[in-house]
Design an enzyme around this catalytic site. Sequence first.
Site, PDB file in Angstrom:
ATOM      1  N   LYS A  46       0.702  -1.199  -0.089  1.00 24.95           N
ATOM      2  CA  LYS A  46      -0.080  -0.055  -0.036  1.00 24.95           C
ATOM      3  C   LYS A  46       0.817   1.329   0.129  1.00 24.95           C
ATOM      4  O   LYS A  46       0.618   2.319  -0.857  1.00 24.95           O
ATOM      5  CB  LYS A  46      -1.032  -0.028   1.189  1.00 24.95           C
ATOM      6  CG  LYS A  46      -1.883  -1.155   1.500  1.00 24.95           C
ATOM      7  CD  LYS A  46      -2.842  -1.111   2.604  1.00 24.95           C
ATOM      8  CE  LYS A  46      -1.931  -1.117   3.801  1.00 24.95           C
ATOM      9  NZ  LYS A  46      -1.434  -2.655   4.267  1.00 24.95           N
ATOM     10  N   ARG A  52      11.337  -2.282  11.212  1.00 26.56           N
ATOM     11  CA  ARG A  52      10.247  -2.146  12.128  1.00 26.56           C
ATOM     12  C   ARG A  52      10.173  -2.921  13.161  1.00 26.56           C
ATOM     13  O   ARG A  52      10.050  -3.927  13.024  1.00 26.56           O
ATOM     14  CB  ARG A  52       9.107  -1.425  11.376  1.00 26.56           C
ATOM     15  CG  ARG A  52       8.921  -0.175  10.744  1.00 26.56           C
ATOM     16  CD  ARG A  52       8.109   0.116  10.037  1.00 26.56           C
ATOM     17  NE  ARG A  52       6.621  -0.267  10.385  1.00 26.56           N
ATOM     18  CZ  ARG A  52       5.495  -0.149   9.548  1.00 26.56           C
ATOM     19  NH1 ARG A  52       5.531   0.280   8.625  1.00 26.56           N
ATOM     20  NH2 ARG A  52       4.167  -0.958   9.965  1.00 26.56           N
TER      21      ARG A  52
END
Length: 214
Positions: free
Chosen positions: A13, A160
């Site tokens: 996305k 992350r």
Amino acid sequence: MKIIMLGAPGAGKGTQAKMIADKCGIPHISTGDIFRANIKNGTELGAKAKEYMDKGLLVPDELTCGLVVDRIQAEDCKDGYILDGFPRTIPQAEALEEALNKIGQRVDFAINIDVPDENIISRMSGRRACTSCGATYHVVFNPPKKEGICDDCGAELVLRDDDKPETVKNRLRVYHDQTQPLIDFYSARDVLRTVDGTQSMEKVFDDILKVLGA
Ligand code: ADP
Ligand code: AMP
């Protein structure tokens, strides 16, 4: 044009939203990036969001909807925007719809990037995110020119915390429970368009441009 990006975590996305934003000259609004910027700046919102993000859970709707509804009213959104990572629940989609209804507007396209769960874990463990501008790379599929350094701004790239496999499994579970129902929500409004997200980034982008007629 008002565009929503749908898809599992790691479906692509953010990658595609950035490319569309560059091509169409409209802002890319990522709620994940907004929360991460708040965490980095030590705000109260950041501290609250972090509790959920670290566990792979969604940040509560009360903390999320208002900030997006405010953001899309900013001057730079007057010709449209791309929402990446919002909405993620039916109440969020309803809040967005209500805010748009009030000003006689609607979402033009909800682009669903379809990637099976089997591909997601390797995508996420190879993702590297810029600590400064939010750009994302992949160690195999989209490596930066210099290892560990962002091509766009020169800052450090990191894995992350929520991209570690244990957390990714939770995020996928949460996606299927809470976010996947949005596919039916936007299909019922006739704005859902699904693209095959297992193709190369360039091919996915081509397919999206065709959908948008851009
Ligand atoms: P999302 O915003 O949906 O969580 P990202 O855009 O950050 O996903 O993409 C997740 C990871 O997969 C990143 O490391 C990205 O570079 C990589 N990626 C994105 N699109 C593709 C693709 N079509 N093929 C292979 N890897 C991809
Ligand atoms: P992302 O960068 O889109 O992968 O989002 C990272 C994390 O931020 C998610 O796993 C959630 O914990 C949180 N988050 C981002 N967007 C939303 C949203 N619309 N609603 C709730 N939580 C969100």
